[in-house]
Scaffold this motif. Structure first.
Motif, PDB file in Angstrom:
ATOM      1  N   GLY C  60       7.435   1.500  -5.875  1.00 21.27           N
ATOM      2  CA  GLY C  60       7.612   2.042  -4.541  1.00 21.27           C
ATOM      3  C   GLY C  60       6.596   3.133  -4.239  1.00 21.27           C
ATOM      4  O   GLY C  60       5.967   3.189  -3.187  1.00 21.27           O
ATOM      5  N   ARG C  61       6.372   4.011  -5.169  1.00 18.10           N
ATOM      6  CA  ARG C  61       5.421   5.105  -4.978  1.00 18.10           C
ATOM      7  C   ARG C  61       3.995   4.588  -4.938  1.00 18.10           C
ATOM      8  O   ARG C  61       3.173   5.038  -4.143  1.00 18.10           O
ATOM      9  N   ALA C  62       3.727   3.634  -5.831  1.00 17.96           N
ATOM     10  CA  ALA C  62       2.367   3.090  -5.863  1.00 17.96           C
ATOM     11  C   ALA C  62       2.021   2.428  -4.549  1.00 17.96           C
ATOM     12  O   ALA C  62       0.876   2.452  -4.109  1.00 17.96           O
ATOM     13  N   ALA C  63       3.029   1.833  -3.921  1.00 15.23           N
ATOM     14  CA  ALA C  63       2.762   1.128  -2.668  1.00 15.23           C
ATOM     15  C   ALA C  63       2.373   2.087  -1.567  1.00 15.23           C
ATOM     16  O   ALA C  63       1.754   1.688  -0.579  1.00 15.23           O
ATOM     17  N   SER C  64       2.721   3.329  -1.659  1.00 16.58           N
ATOM     18  CA  SER C  64       2.300   4.258  -0.605  1.00 16.58           C
ATOM     19  C   SER C  64       1.224   5.227  -1.091  1.00 16.58           C
ATOM     20  O   SER C  64       0.462   5.749  -0.285  1.00 16.58           O
ATOM     21  N   ASP C  65       1.158   5.433  -2.382  1.00 11.89           N
ATOM     22  CA  ASP C  65       0.270   6.478  -2.879  1.00 11.89           C
ATOM     23  C   ASP C  65      -0.797   6.019  -3.846  1.00 11.89           C
ATOM     24  O   ASP C  65      -1.508   6.865  -4.412  1.00 11.89           O
ATOM     25  N   GLY C  66      -0.854   4.745  -4.135  1.00 15.54           N
ATOM     26  CA  GLY C  66      -1.825   4.312  -5.142  1.00 15.54           C
ATOM     27  C   GLY C  66      -1.442   4.850  -6.509  1.00 15.54           C
ATOM     28  O   GLY C  66      -0.328   4.673  -6.971  1.00 15.54           O
ATOM     29  N   VAL C  67      -2.378   5.578  -7.102  1.00 14.38           N
ATOM     30  CA  VAL C  67      -2.109   6.042  -8.470  1.00 14.38           C
ATOM     31  C   VAL C  67      -1.201   7.248  -8.516  1.00 14.38           C
ATOM     32  O   VAL C  67      -0.987   7.823  -9.580  1.00 14.38           O
ATOM     33  N   GLY C  68      -0.673   7.643  -7.382  1.00 14.38           N
ATOM     34  CA  GLY C  68       0.132   8.849  -7.328  1.00 14.38           C
ATOM     35  C   GLY C  68       1.372   8.823  -8.197  1.00 14.38           C
ATOM     36  O   GLY C  68       2.026   9.846  -8.358  1.00 14.38           O
ATOM     37  N   PHE C  69       1.726   7.688  -8.774  1.00 13.44           N
ATOM     38  CA  PHE C  69       2.908   7.637  -9.628  1.00 13.44           C
ATOM     39  C   PHE C  69       2.575   7.954 -11.085  1.00 13.44           C
ATOM     40  O   PHE C  69       3.473   8.231 -11.870  1.00 13.44           O
ATOM     41  N   LEU C  70       1.276   7.896 -11.412  1.00 14.36           N
ATOM     42  CA  LEU C  70       0.891   8.006 -12.818  1.00 14.36           C
ATOM     43  C   LEU C  70       1.137   9.356 -13.497  1.00 14.36           C
ATOM     44  O   LEU C  70       1.440   9.390 -14.685  1.00 14.36           O
ATOM     45  N   PRO C  71       0.976  10.473 -12.785  1.00 12.42           N
ATOM     46  CA  PRO C  71       1.129  11.763 -13.491  1.00 12.42           C
ATOM     47  C   PRO C  71       2.436  11.866 -14.251  1.00 12.42           C
ATOM     48  O   PRO C  71       2.522  12.529 -15.272  1.00 12.42           O
ATOM     49  N   ILE C  72       3.464  11.168 -13.758  1.00 12.04           N
ATOM     50  CA  ILE C  72       4.764  11.271 -14.410  1.00 12.04           C
ATOM     51  C   ILE C  72       4.720  10.721 -15.825  1.00 12.04           C
ATOM     52  O   ILE C  72       5.574  11.045 -16.645  1.00 12.04           O
ATOM     53  N   TYR C  73       3.703   9.914 -16.122  1.00 10.24           N
ATOM     54  CA  TYR C  73       3.588   9.361 -17.475  1.00 10.24           C
ATOM     55  C   TYR C  73       2.414   9.956 -18.225  1.00 10.24           C
ATOM     56  O   TYR C  73       2.429  10.038 -19.453  1.00 10.24           O
ATOM     57  N   SER C 257      -1.440  18.479  -5.797  1.00 10.10           N
ATOM     58  CA  SER C 257      -0.168  17.772  -6.027  1.00 10.10           C
ATOM     59  C   SER C 257      -0.218  17.031  -7.349  1.00 10.10           C
ATOM     60  O   SER C 257       0.736  17.047  -8.122  1.00 10.10           O
ATOM     61  N   TRP C 258      -1.322  16.366  -7.553  1.00  8.22           N
ATOM     62  CA  TRP C 258      -1.509  15.610  -8.795  1.00  8.22           C
ATOM     63  C   TRP C 258      -1.314  16.529  -9.997  1.00  8.22           C
ATOM     64  O   TRP C 258      -0.569  16.206 -10.929  1.00  8.22           O
ATOM     65  N   ALA C 259      -1.967  17.666  -9.944  1.00  4.76           N
ATOM     66  CA  ALA C 259      -1.902  18.584 -11.090  1.00  4.76           C
ATOM     67  C   ALA C 259      -0.490  19.106 -11.296  1.00  4.76           C
ATOM     68  O   ALA C 259       0.004  19.165 -12.424  1.00  4.76           O
ATOM     69  N   TRP C 260       0.161  19.501 -10.211  1.00  8.41           N
ATOM     70  CA  TRP C 260       1.512  20.025 -10.352  1.00  8.41           C
ATOM     71  C   TRP C 260       2.484  18.970 -10.828  1.00  8.41           C
ATOM     72  O   TRP C 260       3.407  19.243 -11.589  1.00  8.41           O
ATOM     73  N   LEU C 261       2.278  17.759 -10.378  1.00 10.60           N
ATOM     74  CA  LEU C 261       3.137  16.673 -10.817  1.00 10.60           C
ATOM     75  C   LEU C 261       2.968  16.440 -12.320  1.00 10.60           C
ATOM     76  O   LEU C 261       3.940  16.216 -13.043  1.00 10.60           O
ATOM     77  N   THR C 262       1.733  16.500 -12.756  1.00 12.26           N
ATOM     78  CA  THR C 262       1.475  16.357 -14.185  1.00 12.26           C
ATOM     79  C   THR C 262       2.204  17.452 -14.962  1.00 12.26           C
ATOM     80  O   THR C 262       2.890  17.180 -15.949  1.00 12.26           O
ATOM     81  N   PHE C 263       2.035  18.660 -14.485  1.00 13.97           N
ATOM     82  CA  PHE C 263       2.676  19.776 -15.168  1.00 13.97           C
ATOM     83  C   PHE C 263       4.192  19.612 -15.178  1.00 13.97           C
ATOM     84  O   PHE C 263       4.857  19.807 -16.198  1.00 13.97           O
ATOM     85  N   LEU C 264       4.745  19.229 -14.046  1.00 12.56           N
ATOM     86  CA  LEU C 264       6.184  19.033 -13.938  1.00 12.56           C
ATOM     87  C   LEU C 264       6.691  18.009 -14.939  1.00 12.56           C
ATOM     88  O   LEU C 264       7.722  18.200 -15.592  1.00 12.56           O
ATOM     89  N   SER C 265       5.945  16.933 -15.063  1.00 10.89           N
ATOM     90  CA  SER C 265       6.359  15.889 -15.999  1.00 10.89           C
ATOM     91  C   SER C 265       6.266  16.360 -17.433  1.00 10.89           C
ATOM     92  O   SER C 265       7.057  15.956 -18.282  1.00 10.89           O
TER      93      SER C 265
END
Lengths: 63, 116, 913
Positions: C60-73, C257-265
């Motif tokens: 679902g996230r990839a469909a709107s954000d591209g690679v935006g789901f990856l930081p979580i992993y 956002s990418w960086a913070w998401l990475t940190f959050l994960s």
């Protein structure tokens, strides 16, 4: 290789490497609408870099 | 006779020659030994306190030579302690006299030594 | 084929399979042959991190954000690299201190604080509620979709208040899951909170969900399309899809956002209760970590490879936007009439969701029981829990109740706020909540200065900001709070707008919340920790945690800090109450055996070690805070002051300091001994010198005496000595008598001067006169030897105070020496007098042979004379110069000689004016 003592700092280095590879400056390099093997460049880079990092971590951890 | 004190030398020379002995004088131990090589005496008078080679050393060196075994050694010293006398005898002296000495006694003793 | 009953039956069958696996694993564990003692099982169990969020939400996230789901992993991958340092430390600490949960860990670190344990529990529960609701939503939605096969229709949103609770699938899902979880995790109490069956089950389900996802991925990529190239090639044709391929677009917000998401994960992988549970609590062997460090990231990579293809595939297949991207994983097989695959996907999603719910709920219920409810109950005297013989039933009951409550609360959140956001956003809210634990935990294991107060305030501040910036908007957006709060700020205060605090706008909600909550959290934690010193208990625990790798065995660290009295029967009763009589006996027997004793035949002492051991055992069942309370109730403990604790801790360094001092003392002793030895030697030398002096004097006396006696005797006994010789001999006698007399006089003189008994007649005298007189007095001697005397005397000179006779004595000595050593016939003596710097100086120079430098030093000594003793008998007594110098020095002057061999000698002396 180094044994237990050396692994900690090496792991930290890998983490640092990861932070650099997956953030702004380097990421911007691949942020282009180009294709590699039919796959967008950014995706190839991400997964390749990720895989490489995992391989390095495996090498250090299983020393 | 070996003594570096000129007065002693004078006195003893006089006395000995008066008695009819032939006297040869050396100023120090080495000179005395050299003179003995040429003509071994019958008796040697040594002052203990001499420069370079003490009377004890000279006596010992004399005693090391078997051909001088007959030579009598008389030692003169200002030190009269028992240990010094013992040392003198150990070095091979036949007579050990302390200064100041009685000239008469010294002459008598020398006569005795040479008479035997 | 795919209708409701089939689906439900499949679901139950799968759950039954999971249960069977868990049951079997527990049986094997009880028999001692655990099936999960493998690093591969451990690594798979960690994959419980991938939930329905991963399964459905990533696409679902990839469909709107591209690679935006990856930081979580990617974030966890980076964090896991640091696990080598961080996680190993946490594992060691937890093993040593029998930690049973995240709340236990934090509370234990900050002085076994019950308040902190309770606070962490509350934060964890509230924070995880969105996450649980996410799983419920996924299961119910996926069911609703699948049941309408072959139609692909989005189900009605339950939150639209159209469906009552009873008709709401999610509600029944919650209940079923609650029952399932209770069956899984609350069949008995384990002292170490190990749930081996649960671990086996979720390792299995990790495999299932991976397989299911890979299956869909392969199907979409190679079934619907002709491989990656074809898929992406076609996506590129669509403009908005092409834009997504390079999503960062040079906007800083994107990268931030990418960086913070990475940190959050990175924080989430550590502090989600279920992750802490499987990584730390359920860990059986530290060495399993080595494999997990790369196996787990590999798993994450594998499960994410096909996310983008599926997302683009779905966007291409359903271009009009009627199908929710979150459901692509399921709807794509459905749309292609792949029934079996669709069912597999459903089971995969179910697997992912149930895995999360089971582990998370068990972890949370443990915390609620041990760290929230029990401490309160124990303190309520009214219940008189101290006297209950067996509390295991109560504990289990509390846990079961907690499980049900948590799941129902999760459902409640789902009803209240769940439908306003996409899955991923909901999950991120929970991530942000557990990230608040990061400062207190990471600070706790590396910084001894963190205090309980600091931790409490940090957590409260961070959680408060989190609630305000994330929870509130979610509730408001779902209509339960006036939306004006979001748009204008509370009570119209613009600066306090929950989505743009203090004007920090332009960021996505999560980033914004993270920034402010971290500032508040870390600020309060560090600030209050530094403001006040840790208490004795905190300091003790801090050392145990931070220095865990530096300490000895398990009991060594903790036992030393306890002081009190207890009895073995009391402790045994205590153990029995919470673990059962059999387990209590077993524990004591093990303790005694470890010390080489057989209990109960041989008694064991109720000392600090035993109390500590009992506390550890209880902590496994109650949590450390409650265990502490119970142990304290049976033993009268004396509180240690901070000073005493510091003393114990510094004991080692004191010993070191003491031994340093001992070394110092012994070296001082050696120095003193050396000094004594030196002094002794000096004394011996002086003694020898004295002996030498006496013997030299006697010797010097005997020599002239010998001559005198000898010649006197000769003359007396030999009257016939001729005249010449008689004169000569008499002359010798005379001279020697004089010599003797002189010597005696000098010796007596010297003795008097040195002993201070000499008489000095001090007068003012004119030195020039004295010198001149002396020269005149010796004029005859000079004439005899033909010595020329030059005198250079100034007209006027200052007067000096001295004894005239003594000065004459000195001059005579110098002059006679000079005369003695001059060459007869060509001798020259020069006398120079001068005045300088408060003293008069007299120089007496001769042109004799000079004095050897070696001799120059010694001629002033007693009985030492210049001249070559080999060739010429010295003509003096050797005392003259010595006495002269003594005299001069007595009047405050100096005497010295300057000479070069072959160029004469110059004797000089000074007298102060």
């Amino acid at each position: 290789m180094g044994g237990t003592e050396g692994r900690g700092p090496r792991m930290v280095a890998l983490c640092m490497l990861g932070v650099v590879l997956f953030n702004f400056p380097i990421l911007a390099l691949f942020n282009a609408p180009a294709m590699l093997f039919g796959v967008p460049l950014l995706y190839v880079y991400m997964f390749a870099a990720w895989a490489a990092l995992i391989v390095l971590m495996a090498l250090v951890a299983e020393d | 006779m070996a003594d570096d004190e000129p007065n002693i030398v004078t006195a003893l020379e006089f006395l000995l020659e008066k008695r009819g002995y032939e006297v040869q004088v050396a100023r120090n131990g080495d000179e005395a030994l050299r003179m003995m090589e040429d003509l071994p005496p019958d008796l040697v008078v040594l002052d203990v306190m001499m420069p370079q080679r003490s009377g004890y050393d000279v006596a010992r060196l004399i005693r090391e030579r078997p051909e001088w075994a007959h030579v009598k050694i008389v030692m003169l010293s200002a030190r009269g302690r028992a240990v010094e006398i013992g040392k003198g005898v150990a070095s091979g002296a036949d007579l050990y006299i302390t200064k100041p000495f009685s000239t008469r006694e010294l002459m008598q003793r020398i006569d005795g030594l040479l008479a035997r | 084929m795919l209708h409701g009953p089939v689906i439900v039956l499949s679901a139950f069958a799968y759950l039954g399979l999971l249960f069977a696996i868990a049951f079997y694993a527990d049986k094997r564990a009880d028999a001692g042959r655990s099936i999960i003692a493998s690093p591969y099982v451990y690594s798979l169990s960690l994959a419980v991190y991938a939930t329905a969020w991963t399964f459905y939400g990533s696409v679902g996230r990839a469909a709107s954000d591209g690679v935006g789901f990856l930081p979580i992993y990617i974030g966890p991958t980076l964090m896991i690299a640091l696990w080598w340092l961080v996680m190993r430390k946490i594992l060691r600490i937890s093993k040593q201190n029998r930690i049973t949960s995240l709340a236990d860990f934090i509370a234990s670190r900050y002085g076994k604080s019950a308040a902190l344990a309770g606070l962490v529990t509350v934060i964890a529960v509230i924070g995880i509620l969105p996450y649980i609701s996410l799983q419920l939503k996924a299961i119910s939605t996926s069911y609703s979709i699948l049941v309408q096969y072959p139609e692909v229709v989005m189900p009605d949103q339950p939150g639209a208040h159209t469906v009552g609770v009873g008709g709401d699938t999610a509600f029944w899902v919650a209940l079923i899951l609650a029952a399932f979880t209770i069956a899984f995790g609350t069949r008995h109490l384990d002292a170490a909170e190990h749930h081996q069956g649960m671990v086996a089950a979720i390792a299995f389900e990790s495999l299932v969900k991976l397989l299911a996802f890979l299956a869909v991925g392969v199907f979409v990529t190679f079934g619907l399309f002709n491989g990656f190239g074809d898929l992406f090639g076609r996506a590129v044709q669509v403009p908005q899809l092409q834009a997504m391929m390079a999503p960062f677009g040079g906007v800083a917000g994107g990268y931030a956002s990418w960086a913070w998401l990475t940190f959050l994960s990175m924080m989430a992988i550590m502090f989600l209760p279920r992750q802490f549970q499987v990584t730390v609590i359920e860990n059986l062997d530290e060495k399993h970590l080595n494999k997990a460090i790369w196996l787990f990231p590999l798993y994450m990579l594998a499960i994410n490879v096909f996310v983008l293809p599926i997302a683009f595939g779905g966007l291409l297949r359903f271009p009009d936007g009627t199908v929710d991207a979150d459901t692509f994983v399921l709807t794509l097989p459905m749309a292609e009439k792949q029934e079996l695959l669709a069912l597999l996907v459903f089971i995969g999603g179910l697997s992912a969701a149930t895995g999360m719910v089971i582990v998370e709920t068990i972890a949370l219920s443990t915390m609620v029981c041990n760290d929230l409810v029990m401490p309160v109950l124990l303190r309520l005297r009214g219940l008189r829990l101290n006297q209950q013989p067996d509390l295991t039933g109560l504990l289990l009951g509390i846990r079961r109740g907690a499980i049900v409550a948590i799941l129902l609360l999760g459902y409640l959140y789902f009803r209240l706020a769940g439908e306003a956001y996409a899955l991923v956003s909901i999950g991120l809210i929970s991530f942000a909540a557990v990230a608040q634990f990061a400062p207190v935990v990471l600070g706790g294991i590396f910084w001894k200065g963190g205090t309980r107060r600091g931790a409490l305030c940090g957590l409260i501040a961070g959680f408060g900001v989190w609630f305000y910036t994330l929870m509130l908007p979610a509730i408001a957006r779902s209509g339960w709070l006036p939306i004006g709060v979001l748009e204008d700020g509370p009570m119209g205060i613009g600066l306090l707008k929950p989505l743009a605090l203090f004007g920090l706008g332009g960021l996505d909600q999560i980033t914004h919340a993270m920034i402010w909550s971290m500032i508040a959290n870390v600020g309060a934690y560090v600030g209050l920790s530094l403001a006040a010193a840790p208490s004795a208990a905190e300091h003790r625990q801090a050392s145990l945690f931070v220095d865990v790798f530096r300490q000895g065995g398990e009991t060594g660290g903790g036992a030393r800090f306890w002081r009190g009295t207890a009895s073995v029967p009391d402790l045994q009763n205590l153990l029995a109450r919470f673990l059962g009589a059999a387990a209590a006996e077993e524990a004591l027997r093990e303790y005694a055996a470890a010390r080489g004793r057989r209990w109960p035949e041989q008694a064991i002492e109720a000392d600090a070690e035993l109390v500590h051991y009992v506390e550890m055992q209880l902590a496994g069942a109650l949590g450390s805070a409650s265990a502490r309370v119970m142990v304290a109730s049976v033993s009268k403990e004396e509180a240690l002051t901070l000073e005493e604790v510091r003393e114990v801790l510094d004991e080692a360094s004191q010993v070191v300091a003491y031994s340093h001092r001992l070394e110092q003392k012994s070296s001082e002793l050696e120095a003193a001994t050396a000094e004594l030895r030196a002094a002794n030697e000096r004394l011996q030398e002086l003694d020898r010198m004295k002996d030498d002096f006496v013997s030299t004097v006697t010797h010097e006396l005997r020599t002239p005496l010998t001559s005198i006696r000898a010649f006197t005797q000769i003359l007396y006994e030999n009257p016939d000595v001729d005249l010449e010789q008689r004169v000569k001999f008499l002359g010798i006698i005379t001279r020697e008598t004089e010599r003797l007399t002189r010597l005696i006089n000098q010796v007596l003189d010297l003795a008097k001067i040195e002993s201070g008994r000499a008489e000095w007649h001090e007068t003012r005298l004119d030195l020039r006169e004295v010198v001149a007189d002396t020269v005149t007095g010796m004029s005859q001697v000079f004439e005899e030897r033909n010595i020329k005397v030059d005198m250079r005397i100034p007209e006027r000179m200052a007067a000096v105070r001295a004894d005239v006779d003594r000065i004459i004595q000195v001059m005579l000595n110098l002059l006679s020496n000079a005369a003695k050593f001059c060459e007869p016939g060509s001798g020259r003596i020069e006398i120079v007098m001068s005045e300088a710097s408060g003293a008069l100086r007299v120089d007496v120079r001769d042109n004799g042979p000079g004095i050897d430098p070696a001799d120059q030093r010694v001629i002033f000594d007693k009985f030492r004379q210049g001249g070559d003793t080999l060739t010429a008998k010295p003509r003096g007594t050797g005392l003259g110069l010595h006495i002269s110098r003594q005299i001069v020095e007595h009047f405050g002057g100096r005497m010295w000689v300057e000479s070069h061999p072959g160029h004469g000698a110059c004797f000089s002396f000074t007298l102060p004016t």
